[in-house]
Write an enzyme that holds these catalytic residues in place. Structure first.
Site, PDB file in Angstrom:
ATOM      1  N   GLY A  51      26.955 -36.839  29.782  1.00 29.24           N
ATOM      2  CA  GLY A  51      26.915 -36.276  28.309  1.00 29.24           C
ATOM      3  C   GLY A  51      27.906 -37.028  27.886  1.00 29.24           C
ATOM      4  N   LEU A  52      27.667 -36.652  26.360  1.00 30.35           N
ATOM      5  CA  LEU A  52      28.761 -37.984  25.692  1.00 30.35           C
ATOM      6  C   LEU A  52      30.028 -37.249  25.197  1.00 30.35           C
ATOM      7  CD1 LEU A  52      26.431 -37.799  22.532  1.00 30.35           C
ATOM      8  CD2 LEU A  52      26.675 -39.387  23.604  1.00 30.35           C
ATOM      9  N   SER A  53      30.795 -38.350  24.999  1.00 25.90           N
ATOM     10  CA  SER A  53      32.641 -37.924  24.901  1.00 25.90           C
ATOM     11  C   SER A  53      32.825 -37.193  25.063  1.00 25.90           C
ATOM     12  CB  SER A  53      33.323 -39.463  24.747  1.00 25.90           C
ATOM     13  OG  SER A  53      34.621 -39.205  24.998  1.00 25.90           O
TER      14      SER A  53
ATOM     15  N   SER B  17      34.931 -32.665  31.739  1.00 24.85           N
ATOM     16  CA  SER B  17      35.346 -32.798  32.504  1.00 24.85           C
ATOM     17  C   SER B  17      36.380 -30.984  32.575  1.00 24.85           C
ATOM     18  CB  SER B  17      36.712 -33.482  31.681  1.00 24.85           C
ATOM     19  OG  SER B  17      36.249 -34.920  32.581  1.00 24.85           O
TER      20      SER B  17
ATOM     21  N   SER C  24      28.307 -41.125  32.412  1.00 19.85           N
ATOM     22  CA  SER C  24      27.025 -41.693  33.104  1.00 19.85           C
ATOM     23  C   SER C  24      25.749 -41.760  32.126  1.00 19.85           C
ATOM     24  CB  SER C  24      27.046 -41.243  34.394  1.00 19.85           C
ATOM     25  OG  SER C  24      26.890 -39.258  33.884  1.00 19.85           O
TER      26      SER C  24
END
Length: 196
Positions: free
Chosen positions: A31-33, A38, A105
């Site tokens: 997924g996006l930052s 995390s 990714s």
């Protein structure tokens, strides 16, 4: 590579998994930052550890301090980053572990490459789907602000593409849900899918 031959060993993945009493696999968060990858991967690892599971969490930033510390952020470097992580994850699955990975990714081809390294059912793609606007608002590392100011380039979602998964095993919509709610959804999906 003609002189390199795979050497089989008596202690194998099946015996390691049996000793640990678990099914080894990779749970791949993409997924996006700022989407919450995390955070969710860490919460899942804590939950699995509390159940006595043997895990290892590979986090994008942490891996770039060592294994991938020589790589930049252009498309070729991102592809190599994911290739290396995929090979490490494969070794850890062979060791009988449940491997959690938290990587943007951004490219489907690289995620498919990692999937191809593993046996059927050993790769669980978890798409943490947060809208760009939500990720920019959260911006936990201040990276979107820097990308918008032109201080960093090749930033996913701004001047580099993110190719969303087309058929992830698990799709979590995160437009500001509490992590506890997302964790309930994630654990339910993993159990219903027979992964845990």
């Amino acid at each position: 590579m003609n002189n390199v031959v795979w050497h089989p060993h008596a202690v194998n993945k099946a015996s390691r998994a049996e000793a640990k009493g678990q099914r080894p696999l990779v749970i791949w968060f993409t997924g996006l930052s700022g989407a919450g990858k995390s955070t969710l991967a860490g919460a899942l690892e804590q939950a699995l550890a509390a159940e006595g599971k043997h895990t290892y969490l590979l986090d994008g930033d942490n891996v770039r301090h060592g294994l991938c510390g020589d790589l930049g952020f252009d498309d070729a470097a991102r592809q190599e980053n994911i290739r290396r992580v995929g090979e490490v994850a494969k070794l850890m699955v062979d060791a009988g572990l449940i491997v959690l990975t938290a990587f943007i990714s951004p490219f489907r081809a690289e995620r498919a490459l990692v999937r191809s390294l593993l046996e059927e059912g050993e790769f669980v793609e978890v798409f943490v789907d947060a809208p760009l606007a939500v990720c920019e608002e959260r911006d936990p590392k201040g990276l979107y602000k820097k990308a918008r100011a032109g201080e960093i380039t090749n930033f996913t979602g701004i001047d580099s593409a993110y190719e969303a998964p087309e058929q992830p095993e698990i799709h979590l919509l995160n437009a500001g849900k509490p992590v506890e709610v997302l964790m309930d959804e994630l654990l339910t999906a993993l159990r219903q899918g027979g992964y845990l």
